[in-house]
Scaffold this motif. Structure first.
Motif, PDB file in Angstrom:
ATOM      1  N   LEU A   1     -35.635  44.300  57.560  1.00  9.46           N
ATOM      2  CA  LEU A   1     -35.990  43.875  59.149  1.00  9.46           C
ATOM      3  C   LEU A   1     -36.633  46.054  59.539  1.00  9.46           C
ATOM      4  CD1 LEU A   1     -37.038  42.718  61.767  1.00  9.46           C
ATOM      5  CD2 LEU A   1     -34.620  42.352  62.455  1.00  9.46           C
TER       6      LEU A   1
ATOM      7  N   ILE B   1     -39.394  47.150  57.371  1.00 10.71           N
ATOM      8  CA  ILE B   1     -40.792  47.336  57.818  1.00 10.71           C
ATOM      9  C   ILE B   1     -41.316  46.622  59.123  1.00 10.71           C
ATOM     10  CG2 ILE B   1     -40.123  44.650  58.265  1.00 10.71           C
ATOM     11  CD1 ILE B   1     -42.628  43.575  56.731  1.00 10.71           C
ATOM     12  N   TYR B   2     -40.599  47.091  60.393  1.00 16.15           N
ATOM     13  CA  TYR B   2     -40.918  47.553  60.962  1.00 16.15           C
ATOM     14  C   TYR B   2     -41.338  49.502  61.177  1.00 16.15           C
ATOM     15  CZ  TYR B   2     -40.033  48.966  66.020  1.00 16.15           C
ATOM     16  OH  TYR B   2     -40.259  49.420  67.624  1.00 16.15           O
TER      17      TYR B   2
ATOM     18  N   SER C   1     -44.182  49.320  60.062  1.00 15.75           N
ATOM     19  CA  SER C   1     -45.461  49.081  60.349  1.00 15.75           C
ATOM     20  C   SER C   1     -45.827  49.855  61.416  1.00 15.75           C
ATOM     21  CB  SER C   1     -44.859  47.878  60.653  1.00 15.75           C
ATOM     22  OG  SER C   1     -44.201  47.547  62.124  1.00 15.75           O
TER      23      SER C   1
ATOM     24  N   MET D   1     -39.165  38.364  60.561  1.00 14.78           N
ATOM     25  CA  MET D   1     -37.986  38.910  60.199  1.00 14.78           C
ATOM     26  C   MET D   1     -37.367  39.227  61.211  1.00 14.78           C
ATOM     27  SD  MET D   1     -38.127  39.596  56.822  1.00 14.78           S
ATOM     28  CE  MET D   1     -36.857  40.601  56.389  1.00 14.78           C
TER      29      MET D   1
ATOM     30  N   SER E   1     -42.380  41.610  60.871  1.00 15.98           N
ATOM     31  CA  SER E   1     -41.195  41.709  61.664  1.00 15.98           C
ATOM     32  C   SER E   1     -40.464  40.913  61.868  1.00 15.98           C
ATOM     33  CB  SER E   1     -41.069  44.054  62.217  1.00 15.98           C
ATOM     34  OG  SER E   1     -41.867  43.359  63.567  1.00 15.98           O
ATOM     35  N   LYS E   2     -41.535  40.814  63.074  1.00 18.87           N
ATOM     36  CA  LYS E   2     -40.999  39.679  64.090  1.00 18.87           C
ATOM     37  C   LYS E   2     -41.130  38.285  63.582  1.00 18.87           C
ATOM     38  CE  LYS E   2     -44.658  40.796  68.236  1.00 18.87           C
ATOM     39  NZ  LYS E   2     -45.408  40.724  68.986  1.00 18.87           N
TER      40      LYS E   2
ATOM     41  N   LEU F   1     -48.013  43.961  59.657  1.00 20.88           N
ATOM     42  CA  LEU F   1     -46.424  44.382  59.237  1.00 20.88           C
ATOM     43  C   LEU F   1     -46.086  44.403  60.442  1.00 20.88           C
ATOM     44  CD1 LEU F   1     -46.380  47.531  56.686  1.00 20.88           C
ATOM     45  CD2 LEU F   1     -46.153  45.542  56.681  1.00 20.88           C
ATOM     46  N   ARG F   2     -46.987  44.348  61.748  1.00 22.46           N
ATOM     47  CA  ARG F   2     -45.648  43.858  63.105  1.00 22.46           C
ATOM     48  C   ARG F   2     -45.578  42.633  63.333  1.00 22.46           C
ATOM     49  NH1 ARG F   2     -48.800  48.400  64.190  1.00 22.46           N
ATOM     50  NH2 ARG F   2     -50.728  47.015  65.726  1.00 22.46           N
TER      51      ARG F   2
END
Length: 192
Positions: A59, A62-63, A66, A15, A12-13, A8-9
């Protein structure tokens, strides 16, 4: 495959990169909308703004997912979704008011076609941005397996089609000088 939190991290990058690309699209369209004031490009601009809000909402979601993984509070999702919906409805309200004003001016004969072929530069940049976003998100989905990335990559691909439609609409309307075609392409863009 890595654990869910690290996937997920990484997602997120991807995204975040896509969101930055969306902001570049918003900025490009804004510059041309202010300079040339054309309804097809204005519709494309509103689309960029709505997509940027959606991207930002996803974003943040998801951030947060994560960072707190299994303990992700549903209250955050509710507040985030409600604020996103209120913002989106506000922007759509402003857009439809402006579309109504434009159509009213055309139907009353006080406006002719307002399309300038130079504004296709903005939509051409939009095609490049959305395709870049598509390939970034699709590649990240292949590596991370986060379903949200697949959804967003498909969305970016459809946005590329919208940008092509806007470009064609601007060029055809500016060449023919047809208000009817300008309205037709504006309505096509509202579907996206």
């Amino acid at each position: 495959m890595a654990d869910l939190a690290s996937r997920l991290r990484m997602a997120s990058k991807s995204m975040a990169y896509s969101f930055l690309l969306d902001l570049a699209g918003v900025t490009t369209d804004l510059i041309f909308v202010v300079s040339y004031n054309n309804i097809i490009l204005y519709t494309d601009f509103i689309h960029w703004v709505m997509d940027s809000l959606l991207e930002l909402t996803l974003l943040v979601g998801i951030y947060l997912a994560s960072r707190i993984s299994r303990r992700y509070p549903l209250g955050v999702v509710f507040v985030e979704s409600t604020l996103g919906l209120i913002l989106a409805l506000s922007i759509l309200g402003v857009y439809f008011y402006n579309l109504y004003s434009y159509l009213n001016g055309v139907l009353n004969g006080s406006k002719g076609p307002g399309v300038n072929a130079y504004t296709s530069i903005a939509t051409g940049v939009g095609i490049a941005i959305t395709l870049t976003s598509y390939f970034n998100l699709r590649s990240s989905y292949g590596r991370q397996g986060v379903e949200l990335l697949r959804y967003e990559s498909t969305h970016a691909l459809m946005d590329s089609v919208a940008s092509v439609s806007a470009t064609v609409g601007i060029l055809v309307s500016s060449i023919t000088g047809s208000v009817a075609l300008e309205i037709l392409f504006t309505l096509i863009l509202t579907v996206f």
